[in-house]
Design a protein around this motif. Structure first.
Motif, mmCIF file in Angstrom:
data_model
loop_
_atom_site.group_PDB
_atom_site.id
_atom_site.type_symbol
_atom_site.label_atom_id
_atom_site.label_comp_id
_atom_site.label_asym_id
_atom_site.label_seq_id
_atom_site.Cartn_x
_atom_site.Cartn_y
_atom_site.Cartn_z
ATOM 1 N N TYR A 272 4.678 -3.844 -64.856
ATOM 2 C CA TYR A 272 3.682 -4.372 -65.790
ATOM 3 C C TYR A 272 2.345 -4.642 -65.104
ATOM 4 N N SER A 273 1.264 -4.298 -65.779
ATOM 5 C CA SER A 273 -0.061 -4.636 -65.278
ATOM 6 C C SER A 273 -0.234 -6.154 -65.267
ATOM 7 N N SER A 274 -0.912 -6.654 -64.235
ATOM 8 C CA SER A 274 -1.136 -8.097 -64.119
ATOM 9 C C SER A 274 -2.128 -8.613 -65.162
ATOM 10 N N LYS A 275 -2.769 -7.727 -65.904
ATOM 11 C CA LYS A 275 -3.748 -8.170 -66.901
ATOM 12 C C LYS A 275 -3.084 -8.774 -68.133
ATOM 13 N N TYR A 276 -1.758 -8.538 -68.307
ATOM 14 C CA TYR A 276 -1.071 -9.049 -69.496
ATOM 15 C C TYR A 276 -0.332 -10.339 -69.170
ATOM 16 N N ASP A 277 -0.605 -11.366 -69.967
ATOM 17 C CA ASP A 277 0.113 -12.632 -69.809
ATOM 18 C C ASP A 277 1.456 -12.609 -70.525
#
Length: 305
Positions: A272-277
């Motif tokens: 998962y991209s770190s941009k998604y919470d």
């Protein structure tokens, strides 16, 4: 049925967060453990998951981006500190060999165990590992540098003996292996008892495909057709498909398309991209295409039946 488990140690992407570690998994089958990728922090995750270090017989590195291999040299050092003597096989793209040699020469020059490096041709699907229980194949992928996935296939087992029939016909124990291998039995009166009456079918062979960093490949489903479980990177949501294409990654929906077209048993999402919470948006997109999709998380164990 022997356990066939996948232990998730890290399912984040390049930037570690407080929620996720970089990529790392352990496949466990018939008493052996096989590590796939080894991102930073993998040793700690192994201890948290209560996975022992001593049963790891091989490590498979999909490509030489740091989030897939920064934890390796520390892992190798710990093996040495723990007194390992059993050889360790490392399978990775050939480009990793000089990097590994430099790290070993600098940090790990007095091991009591042998490291056996096997260069993987990332352009071919071929068997790269085999033992009595399984084979491991490379899966060509397309990323920003040579990359492959790995396909673990359990070898078929023999049929199960029907103990009630063995006792009923007074068949000697010495004949059980012959019956498992297809032989029938002739009783004292000369009647042939067919093998089908003495056995039940073997458990279906299971399989697991790990597809590391890759852009969407429309033909990938042909390489992983019918596997019991598929892990496919799902770095982005569809709204960010431009970033996926720029960095040669996949969206959750694209991962689900591969799973659907391959008719797999289930799909595991990760990287998962770190941009998604909240990864639920990734799951929602995947399940709209392939309902048997699920998110991975550190500490999770998937048991293949």
């Amino acid at each position: 049925m022997e356990p066939f488990k996948i232990h998730i140690l890290g399912c984040g992407s390049a930037l570690p967060t407080l929620r996720h570690n970089p990529s790392a998994q352990v496949v466990e089958l018939r008493g052996k453990q096989f590590m796939i990728d080894c991102g930073e922090g993998t040793q700690t995750q192994m201890r948290r998951s209560r996975i022992g270090f001593n049963k790891v017989v091989a490590i498979f590195i999909s490509h030489i981006h740091g989030d897939h291999c920064f934890g390796l040299i520390g892992m190798l050092s710990s093996f040495g500190l723990l007194g390992r003597t059993m050889p360790l096989a490392i399978y990775a793209p050939k480009e990793f060999k000089p990097v590994l040699d430099m790290m070993l020469k600098t940090f790990c020059y007095d091991f009591d165990y042998e490291i056996q490096f096997h260069a993987v041709d990332t352009t071919k699907q071929q068997v790269i590992y085999e033992d009595r229980s399984l084979t491991v194949e490379s899966i060509p992928l397309k990323h920003r540098l040579p990359t492959c996935g790995f396909l673990f296939r359990e070898k078929p087992t023999l049929p199960h003996i029907r103990r009630d029939m063995i006792d009923f016909y007074h068949i000697p124990v010495s004949q059980i292996n012959n019956i498992k291998n297809g032989a029938s039995w002739t009783d004292e009166e000369g009647r042939e008892i067919p093998n089908s009456r003495l056995t039940t079918p073997a458990d279906p062979a299971r399989s697991y495909a790990y597809c590391s960093d890759t852009c969407y490949l429309p033909s990938l489903h042909e390489r992983v057709a019918g596997v019991s479980c598929l892990y496919h990177e799902s770095t982005y949501i569809t709204a960010d498909i431009d970033r996926a294409e720029l960095y040669y990654h996949s969206t959750a929906a694209q991962a689900a398309q591969v799973a659907r077209d391959a008719n797999v048993g289930r799909l595991l999402l990760g990287h998962y991209s770190s941009k998604y919470d909240d990864e639920q948006q990734l799951l929602k997109e995947a399940q709209e295409v392939f309902p048997e999709s699920q998110l991975t998380a550190e500490g999770m164990t998937i048991d293949l039946k």
